[in-house]
Design a protein around this motif. Structure first.
Motif, PDB file in Angstrom:
ATOM      1  N   ARG A 115      35.007  35.453  43.718  1.00 38.96           N
ATOM      2  CA  ARG A 115      35.827  36.084  42.571  1.00 38.96           C
ATOM      3  C   ARG A 115      36.629  34.977  41.620  1.00 38.96           C
TER       4      ARG A 115
ATOM      5  N   VAL B  55      37.248  31.635  45.834  1.00 41.22           N
ATOM      6  CA  VAL B  55      37.999  31.920  44.310  1.00 41.22           C
ATOM      7  C   VAL B  55      37.802  30.940  43.498  1.00 41.22           C
TER       8      VAL B  55
ATOM      9  N   VAL C 180      39.701  33.752  39.053  1.00 42.73           N
ATOM     10  CA  VAL C 180      41.196  34.075  38.730  1.00 42.73           C
ATOM     11  C   VAL C 180      41.494  33.159  37.546  1.00 42.73           C
TER      12      VAL C 180
ATOM     13  N   ARG D 173      48.037  31.789  43.789  1.00 42.66           N
ATOM     14  CA  ARG D 173      47.546  33.061  43.345  1.00 42.66           C
ATOM     15  C   ARG D 173      45.948  33.165  43.770  1.00 42.66           C
TER      16      ARG D 173
ATOM     17  N   GLU E 167      44.098  35.932  46.204  1.00 42.55           N
ATOM     18  CA  GLU E 167      42.851  36.679  45.841  1.00 42.55           C
ATOM     19  C   GLU E 167      41.762  36.316  46.949  1.00 42.55           C
TER      20      GLU E 167
ATOM     21  N   HIS F 106      40.222  39.000  49.607  1.00 43.37           N
ATOM     22  CA  HIS F 106      39.367  39.821  49.099  1.00 43.37           C
ATOM     23  C   HIS F 106      37.859  39.340  49.068  1.00 43.37           C
TER      24      HIS F 106
END
Ligand code: UDP
Ligand code: MG
Length: 321
Positions: free
Chosen positions: A194, A121, A196, A110, A114, A117
């Motif tokens: 980002r 992460v 998650v 996962r 991600e 982008h």
């Protein structure tokens, strides 16, 4: 879907006295990684363990060609162990996680989806399984403080499960206990971060290596990070205003006292205000001096080592030879 440009993934895991966990960890990790569309390597960094961790890792490495084991001479700490792993990692994406089975290898895919982008992460242990008073509460305060101070808004800086594009890692120099500040430090480079939500398990075997004392260390590192983030190339801008304010006030006070002495013949020798005035002037000179020394250090650092004060993402158009 996992981006096509990810041809190889490096997983870096620091281990310090985790003999009860290594074998289980390796089998869980392998079962996730073998079913993926990319090639992978697992870099176990033995951080000077005094139990059978290294011995078990040797066994694992001899049976699995995906495994590289780095054995540090002594216990250098988690940040140093990560840094060692990064130096040997050859993947397009580098994933870090803990070796105590608190992070779940199943979350890795996962993170990789991600990262298409962004550049980094970070895992968020939304439902964290650690004791409240000694671990989660200090963490909550720390996370809030770090996001306010650094301006990089994450919910969970302490989560080791993270994925980095290769060039993010190669630009980083880590010191002290800095690994939790990588997103903040990296944001200086313009790295996009980002988050998650990841699974978190309680530690079932082995002991946690940290206690409450880590809070102080994190606080001090935060000060360092903030300073470097904002003023590392212009220290006089940081020290200068305080120096001017202090020195200026000191001069005003002293001038006032001098006038009273000269024109009104007052005895000023025993007045506390005199001490304050002198103190403020000295402190002001010190602060300006520190700023100037800092300015010289910045020049020595950048010019002698050819360190840039910017980072280029790409160059477009013809480059003259
Ligand atoms: N670790 C390490 N060196 C150290 C301390 C910890 O390599 O000096 C490793 C440890 O083996 C584990 C990870 O870092 O794989 C996280 O440590 P721990 O689980 O003790 O931290 P917590 O989850 O309690 O914050
Ligand atoms: Mg742990």
């Amino acid at each position: 879907m996992i981006p096509g440009w990810i041809k190889r993934v490096s997983v870096v895991i620091p281990l310090y006295n985790e003999e009860e966990n290594v074998e289980e960890l390796h089998s869980r990790l392998s079962s996730v990684l073998t079913t993926q569309p990319f090639d992978y390597e697992i870099i176990y960094v033995d951080d000077g363990s005094t139990d059978r961790t290294l011995e078990l890792l040797r066994g694992i490495a001899s049976e699995d060609a995906h495994v590289l084991v780095l054995s540090l001479r002594r216990n250098f700490g988690q940040t140093a162990a990560f840094a060692a792993g990064f130096d040997f990692a050859r993947g397009d994406v580098i994933v870090t996680m803990d070796g105590d089975l608190q992070n779940d290898p199943k979350d890795i895919p996962r993170l990789l989806v991600e990262i298409e982008h962004c550049d980094l992460v970070s895992g968020w242990r939304k439902d964290r399984k650690d004791p409240f008073l000694t671990r989660r509460l200090p963490s909550m305060v720390a996370n809030w403080l770090i996001s306010k101070v650094t301006g990089v808004e994450l919910h969970d800086y302490g989560c080791s499960l993270k994925a980095y594009r290769r060039d993010v890692i190669k630009n980083l120099n880590l010191y002290g206990e800095m690994h939790r500040f990588i997103p903040a430090v990296a944001s200086w480079y313009g790295v996009r971060v980002r988050e998650v939500v990841t699974t978190h398990h309680p530690r079932l075997r082995g002991k946690s290596k940290y206690g409450m004392s880590r809070t102080i260390k994190v606080l001090l590192d935060l000060i360092t990070v903030k300073f470097l983030q904002s003023f590392s190339t212009k220290p006089i801008q940081f020290f200068g205003p305080f120096g001017l304010a202090s020195g200026g006030l000191g001069i005003l006070i002293s001038a006032y006292l001098t006038l009273r002495k000269l024109f009104f013949g007052e005895h000023i020798g025993g007045r506390p205000l005199l001490l304050l005035g002198v103190l403020l002037i000295i402190v002001g000179i010190q602060l300006i001096g520190m700023g100037l020394i800092g300015e010289m250090l910045v020049r020595v650092y950048h010019e002698s080592q050819k360190k840039p004060i910017y980072v280029i993402k790409g160059i477009i158009g013809k480059k003259e030879k």
